[in-house]
Design a protein around this motif. Sequence first.
Motif, PDB file in Angstrom:
ATOM      1  N   GLY A   1       0.805  94.951 -35.548  1.00 26.36           N
ATOM      2  CA  GLY A   1       1.027  94.909 -36.986  1.00 26.36           C
ATOM      3  C   GLY A   1      -0.077  95.533 -37.799  1.00 26.36           C
TER       4      GLY A   1
ATOM      5  N   VAL B   1      -2.113  98.318 -39.640  1.00 33.20           N
ATOM      6  CA  VAL B   1      -1.730  99.595 -40.227  1.00 33.20           C
ATOM      7  C   VAL B   1      -2.689 100.679 -39.767  1.00 33.20           C
ATOM      8  CG1 VAL B   1      -1.345 100.833 -42.391  1.00 33.20           C
ATOM      9  CG2 VAL B   1      -0.764  98.400 -42.215  1.00 33.20           C
TER      10      VAL B   1
ATOM     11  N   ARG C   1       1.161  91.633 -42.478  1.00 32.70           N
ATOM     12  CA  ARG C   1       0.770  93.028 -42.697  1.00 32.70           C
ATOM     13  C   ARG C   1       0.263  93.213 -44.110  1.00 32.70           C
ATOM     14  NH1 ARG C   1       1.999  97.965 -40.569  1.00 32.70           N
ATOM     15  NH2 ARG C   1       3.362  97.028 -39.027  1.00 32.70           N
TER      16      ARG C   1
ATOM     17  N   ARG D   1      -0.289  95.205 -47.435  1.00 32.28           N
ATOM     18  CA  ARG D   1       0.442  96.247 -48.137  1.00 32.28           C
ATOM     19  C   ARG D   1      -0.505  97.094 -48.969  1.00 32.28           C
ATOM     20  NH1 ARG D   1       5.317  96.274 -45.611  1.00 32.28           N
ATOM     21  NH2 ARG D   1       5.943  94.132 -45.208  1.00 32.28           N
TER      22      ARG D   1
ATOM     23  N   ALA E   1       8.074 102.168 -41.172  1.00 31.81           N
ATOM     24  CA  ALA E   1       7.122 101.058 -41.190  1.00 31.81           C
ATOM     25  C   ALA E   1       7.813  99.749 -40.805  1.00 31.81           C
ATOM     26  CB  ALA E   1       6.487 100.939 -42.570  1.00 31.81           C
ATOM     27  N   GLN E   2       9.056  99.562 -41.289  1.00 41.47           N
ATOM     28  CA  GLN E   2       9.808  98.354 -40.931  1.00 41.47           C
ATOM     29  C   GLN E   2      10.073  98.310 -39.424  1.00 41.47           C
ATOM     30  OE1 GLN E   2      13.192  98.709 -43.761  1.00 41.47           O
ATOM     31  NE2 GLN E   2      12.769  96.553 -44.197  1.00 41.47           N
TER      32      GLN E   2
ATOM     33  N   LYS F   1       8.385  99.747 -37.055  1.00 41.36           N
ATOM     34  CA  LYS F   1       7.132  99.497 -36.337  1.00 41.36           C
ATOM     35  C   LYS F   1       6.751  98.020 -36.426  1.00 41.36           C
ATOM     36  CE  LYS F   1       2.428 101.129 -35.708  1.00 41.36           C
ATOM     37  NZ  LYS F   1       1.509 100.096 -36.115  1.00 41.36           N
ATOM     38  N   GLU F   2       6.967  97.431 -37.604  1.00 44.28           N
ATOM     39  CA  GLU F   2       6.657  96.014 -37.763  1.00 44.28           C
ATOM     40  C   GLU F   2       7.535  95.167 -36.839  1.00 44.28           C
ATOM     41  OE1 GLU F   2       6.240  92.567 -41.220  1.00 44.28           O
ATOM     42  OE2 GLU F   2       7.010  94.559 -41.742  1.00 44.28           O
TER      43      GLU F   2
ATOM     44  N   SER G   1       6.349  95.489 -33.314  1.00 45.29           N
ATOM     45  CA  SER G   1       5.111  94.721 -33.118  1.00 45.29           C
ATOM     46  C   SER G   1       5.417  93.236 -32.948  1.00 45.29           C
ATOM     47  CB  SER G   1       4.174  94.931 -34.309  1.00 45.29           C
ATOM     48  OG  SER G   1       3.794  96.279 -34.424  1.00 45.29           O
TER      49      SER G   1
ATOM     50  N   ILE H   1      13.609  91.130 -38.749  1.00 46.61           N
ATOM     51  CA  ILE H   1      12.216  90.717 -38.934  1.00 46.61           C
ATOM     52  C   ILE H   1      12.154  89.265 -39.390  1.00 46.61           C
ATOM     53  CG2 ILE H   1      10.187  91.038 -40.418  1.00 46.61           C
ATOM     54  CD1 ILE H   1      10.762  94.054 -40.330  1.00 46.61           C
TER      55      ILE H   1
ATOM     56  N   ARG I   1      10.490  86.136 -37.163  1.00 45.68           N
ATOM     57  CA  ARG I   1       9.410  85.336 -37.755  1.00 45.68           C
ATOM     58  C   ARG I   1       9.760  83.853 -37.695  1.00 45.68           C
ATOM     59  NH1 ARG I   1       5.282  87.886 -39.979  1.00 45.68           N
ATOM     60  NH2 ARG I   1       5.471  90.069 -40.632  1.00 45.68           N
TER      61      ARG I   1
END
Length: 584
Positions: A468, A470, A507, A509, A524-525, A527-528, A531, A572, A576
């Motif tokens: 997570g 950057v 993460r 921002r 980015a979503q 990749k998150e 992760s 996501i 979580r």
Amino acid sequence: MSTSAASHLSPAFPGKAAWGTAGKLRAWQAAALERYLTDQPRDFLAVATPGAGKTTYALRLATELLQRGIVEQITIVAPTEHLKTQWADAASRVGIHIDPRFTNAQEQHAADFDGVAVTYAGVASRPALHRKRTMSKPTLVILDEVHHGGDTKSWGDAMREAFEPAVRRICLTGTPFRSDTAPIPFVRYEEGADGIRRSASDFTYGYADALRDGVVRPVLFMAYGGAMRWRTSAGDEIAARLGEPLTKDATAAAWRTALDPSGAWIPAVLRAADKRLTEVRRHVPDAGGLVIAAHQTAARAYARILHEITGIRPTVVLSDDSGASTRIEEFAQSEDRWMVAVRMVSEGVDVPRLAVGVFATSTSTPLYFAQAVGRFVRARRRGETATVFLPTVPTIMELAASMEKERNHALDRPEQAEDSIWDEEEGLIEEANREEKALGELEGKFEALESEAEFDHVMFDAQQFGLGAVVGSDEEEEYLGLPGLLEPDQVSSLLRQRQDKQLRSGRKRPTDDQPVAAHRALAAQRKELNSLVAAYSTKSGKPHAHVHHELRVKCGGPALDRASSEEVSERITMIRNWFVGRKR
């Protein structure tokens, strides 16, 4: 000749010492020596992790056999010309005189020497000559990295012809054995309950044992993925992300695109590796770095990039260069920052100050990977760590996670039946593979068009950290800036602390209000989500593909590479919730 010659040398650990020497035998060396002298076998296979001291063990054993009159001459067989010289130098420090310049044309070595060092290729070119030499006197044959004896059938046949008359044979290896089914000369195979014959070592000292004993360095793997774009031989342009689930062909093409020196991936990773080297040199001033390239053109290009980054020309070592061995020796004795090599430094060549590596090749066999990582693990004093930068490719990450796994060479099996943690996932990704036919058959030539590097995670002790973070963030800098001197438990503790902090805070921002392009936001979503899946995989023990599949079943929607921003966001949120024990 005296056995005391081998027992009064400066220690290889904890002090800095010459290659192949040790003040007193390490515990594993003493145990292996005792076993050999008790059993007195004609053939003995010692498997010890790179950097553990196989050379010291073999030479100590050689002094014993010479002193006792069991053997009168020694033949050392090594994979490369450079290693012949290293063996001769190490042998001289224990009173054994080896001629590394012996050629087949000489037929006999000079009387000043106790034996010769030759290459596997040299033996294969005139096996009858070496058989005659072996029969002339009671001979000890030391076969360094013995798996090379199975490189081709002709080599295996030559090894048997040349050294079958030897009084004693010591086989050494520090890497997983071959992935094919070609038998290795003088290695014993035993049949298991499953009917498969596997190599049987007489003494094994693995990486996990050596790490526990402080003999080798702990290794941190810094994994980098990113967006890739290439053109196929059919003229189609393909875009994919290295590190996301892809077909085998697409993974191979994305990997080749990442390694292309004209893209942005290689410069970014080399820049990160150089930052890491700078941090390590704060604590280990002579620490060096090594980039392992796939071919000479790439090696020269990587060297130019490093020159631009550091302002200093790195040492370049090419396998067909007559001055390669000299350059390796000069680099080993210097305090220069970087060396770039093509295979030449992948096996056996010892440069103990190497502490940072970049695996910039598409070769992915367990044997080659272990050889490459083995260049960085030799410990000189307590607390030294090694860092190897890798592309986020499933096969490579699997090998990094299984460094401590003991492997034996198996016969009587199809070559594709290689054990793999990814095998169990193939059923789940088969559907995705069928759906991704648009990626095409990547045969023939292709053109790398564009690449970007993204920091994925740090792997240590088969666990992932830094998920997570950057790219270019403070979190990534913290991982690059880990101290160069840390005990293994300190490495684990620091990594866990930073991972926990990231998971608690989430993460970070950007603080500005600049709009973000839709494709970058979706990337980015994704990749998150990857992760979080990786972190949950570590926590639950489920393979990544199983977690992705379960999320897709629960939330609906297509595979990740075609999922919308809303669909990815829903996954996501769900994962979580899984972290805190809520499932729906």
